[in-house]
Design a protein around this motif. Structure first.
Motif, mmCIF file in Angstrom:
data_model
loop_
_atom_site.group_PDB
_atom_site.id
_atom_site.type_symbol
_atom_site.label_atom_id
_atom_site.label_comp_id
_atom_site.label_asym_id
_atom_site.label_seq_id
_atom_site.Cartn_x
_atom_site.Cartn_y
_atom_site.Cartn_z
ATOM 1 N N ILE A 53 0.853 -1.184 0.000
ATOM 2 C CA ILE A 53 0.000 0.000 0.000
ATOM 3 C C ILE A 53 0.894 1.241 0.000
ATOM 4 N N LYS A 54 0.354 2.312 -0.561
ATOM 5 C CA LYS A 54 1.008 3.620 -0.558
ATOM 6 C C LYS A 54 -0.058 4.654 -0.219
ATOM 7 N N ALA A 55 0.368 5.736 0.411
ATOM 8 C CA ALA A 55 -0.541 6.831 0.737
ATOM 9 C C ALA A 55 -0.292 7.988 -0.227
ATOM 10 N N GLN A 56 -1.390 8.542 -0.751
ATOM 11 C CA GLN A 56 -1.307 9.679 -1.672
ATOM 12 C C GLN A 56 -2.366 10.705 -1.310
ATOM 13 N N ASP A 57 -2.115 11.961 -1.719
ATOM 14 C CA ASP A 57 -3.180 12.950 -1.610
ATOM 15 C C ASP A 57 -4.077 12.779 -2.837
ATOM 16 N N GLN A 58 -5.100 13.578 -2.955
ATOM 17 C CA GLN A 58 -6.054 13.397 -4.056
ATOM 18 C C GLN A 58 -5.476 13.726 -5.424
ATOM 19 N N SER A 59 -4.366 14.444 -5.464
ATOM 20 C CA SER A 59 -3.751 14.749 -6.760
ATOM 21 C C SER A 59 -2.777 13.665 -7.206
ATOM 22 N N GLY A 60 -2.579 12.623 -6.380
ATOM 23 C CA GLY A 60 -1.694 11.529 -6.725
ATOM 24 C C GLY A 60 -0.278 11.681 -6.191
ATOM 25 N N LYS A 61 -0.027 12.732 -5.422
ATOM 26 C CA LYS A 61 1.299 12.961 -4.847
ATOM 27 C C LYS A 61 1.457 12.117 -3.580
ATOM 28 N N ALA A 62 2.621 11.451 -3.464
ATOM 29 C CA ALA A 62 2.895 10.650 -2.261
ATOM 30 C C ALA A 62 2.741 11.533 -1.030
ATOM 31 N N GLU A 63 2.134 10.985 0.014
ATOM 32 C CA GLU A 63 1.882 11.769 1.219
ATOM 33 C C GLU A 63 2.424 11.058 2.448
ATOM 34 N N TYR A 64 3.354 11.722 3.121
ATOM 35 C CA TYR A 64 3.821 11.267 4.423
ATOM 36 C C TYR A 64 4.492 12.436 5.114
ATOM 37 N N PRO A 65 4.124 12.765 6.316
ATOM 38 C CA PRO A 65 3.056 12.136 7.095
ATOM 39 C C PRO A 65 1.702 12.314 6.422
ATOM 40 N N ILE A 66 0.720 11.565 6.907
ATOM 41 C CA ILE A 66 -0.606 11.632 6.295
ATOM 42 C C ILE A 66 -1.491 12.607 7.055
ATOM 43 N N SER A 67 -2.377 13.237 6.324
ATOM 44 C CA SER A 67 -3.321 14.184 6.914
ATOM 45 C C SER A 67 -4.658 13.493 7.148
ATOM 46 N N LEU A 68 -5.230 13.757 8.307
ATOM 47 C CA LEU A 68 -6.571 13.227 8.585
ATOM 48 C C LEU A 68 -7.655 14.268 8.322
ATOM 49 N N THR A 69 -7.257 15.475 7.893
ATOM 50 C CA THR A 69 -8.229 16.545 7.669
ATOM 51 C C THR A 69 -8.539 16.751 6.191
ATOM 52 N N ALA A 70 -8.016 15.890 5.337
ATOM 53 C CA ALA A 70 -8.306 15.935 3.902
ATOM 54 C C ALA A 70 -8.416 14.487 3.427
ATOM 55 N N PRO A 71 -9.161 14.249 2.354
ATOM 56 C CA PRO A 71 -9.249 12.885 1.852
ATOM 57 C C PRO A 71 -7.860 12.318 1.538
ATOM 58 N N LEU A 72 -7.656 11.078 1.898
ATOM 59 C CA LEU A 72 -6.400 10.370 1.706
ATOM 60 C C LEU A 72 -6.679 9.186 0.787
ATOM 61 N N VAL A 73 -5.808 8.984 -0.190
ATOM 62 C CA VAL A 73 -5.977 7.855 -1.100
ATOM 63 C C VAL A 73 -4.956 6.786 -0.724
ATOM 64 N N ILE A 74 -5.460 5.619 -0.359
ATOM 65 C CA ILE A 74 -4.616 4.458 -0.088
ATOM 66 C C ILE A 74 -4.617 3.624 -1.368
ATOM 67 N N VAL A 75 -3.455 3.533 -1.994
ATOM 68 C CA VAL A 75 -3.335 2.777 -3.230
ATOM 69 C C VAL A 75 -2.862 1.378 -2.861
ATOM 70 N N ALA A 76 -3.749 0.417 -3.048
ATOM 71 C CA ALA A 76 -3.467 -0.966 -2.674
ATOM 72 C C ALA A 76 -3.133 -1.794 -3.907
ATOM 73 N N ASP B 188 -11.854 9.187 3.826
ATOM 74 C CA ASP B 188 -12.245 10.580 4.000
ATOM 75 C C ASP B 188 -12.858 10.777 5.380
ATOM 76 N N PHE B 189 -12.096 11.421 6.253
ATOM 77 C CA PHE B 189 -12.563 11.700 7.609
ATOM 78 C C PHE B 189 -13.111 13.118 7.742
ATOM 79 N N THR B 190 -13.286 13.838 6.606
ATOM 80 C CA THR B 190 -13.719 15.235 6.702
ATOM 81 C C THR B 190 -15.103 15.372 7.327
ATOM 82 N N GLY B 191 -15.911 14.364 7.254
ATOM 83 C CA GLY B 191 -17.221 14.414 7.902
ATOM 84 C C GLY B 191 -17.118 14.306 9.417
#
Length: 179
Positions: free
Chosen positions: A46-69, A134-137
């Motif tokens: 698995i890899k973590a990315q932001d919604q634009s496809g950029k690798a994300e680390y650390p990860i944000s819980l205040t914006a949608p996070l894409v887990i690429v499995a 997406d934890f924005t809710g």
């Protein structure tokens, strides 16, 4: 009333941290993951990315996070039978340096996976599956979590038709404030 109960539990869980030692499992610099249940599916990575496809680390819980499995499934999974549960733990608590469950009071249990970030149908075979978390809710709760801290998230996908279950746990450095 429910909001106040959740708020109280989260505040107590995060303020009670009594752990000032090094980050667990090098989560200060790297995402750790492991399958956390037996499954007919094989998870290769698995890899973590932001919604634009950029690798994300650390990860944000205040914006949608894409887990690429990178996953191989044996069957097709689809709505409404594919359910998703997310469990969350924080590092350090009144008990010391250990993972402690963050109560979600059932808010993240048995959700329809296909309307909560899993692109459905999930067809059989090896594939790259981008799952949006997406934890924005839940902003009011997430923003109360300790900033720049290690958290452990488990995603469980359960197919009601076949009984198949796929689980992955990720340990990561997260941030909850805008950086």
């Amino acid at each position: 009333m429910l909001y106040r109960a959740v708020l109280s539990v989260v505040v107590l869980a995060t303020l009670g941290s009594a752990c000032d030692v090094a980050w667990p499992n090098k989560t200060d610099t790297t995402l750790n993951w492991f399958p956390s249940c037996s499954s007919p599916s094989t998870l290769y990575g698995i890899k973590a990315q932001d919604q634009s496809g950029k690798a994300e680390y650390p990860i944000s819980l205040t914006a949608p996070l894409v887990i690429v499995a990178d996953i191989e499934t044996k069957r097709q999974y689809q709505s409404p039978g594919l359910k998703q549960t997310i469990n969350l733990w924080s590092w350090g608590s009144f008990a010391g340096c250990t993972w402690s469950a963050v109560p979600t009071l059932g808010l993240l249990k048995d959700l329809d996976a296909c309307t909560n970030g899993v692109p459905c149908p999930v067809k059989p075979g090896r594939q790259t599956l981008p799952i949006t978390m997406d934890f924005t809710g839940y902003d009011a709760i997430i923003k109360l979590l300790k900033d720049d801290s290690p958290y452990q998230l488990e995603m469980i996908l359960h197919d009601q038709a076949s009984g198949d279950q796929t689980c992955v746990t990720a340990q990561a450095r997260t941030y909850t404030k805008q950086h």
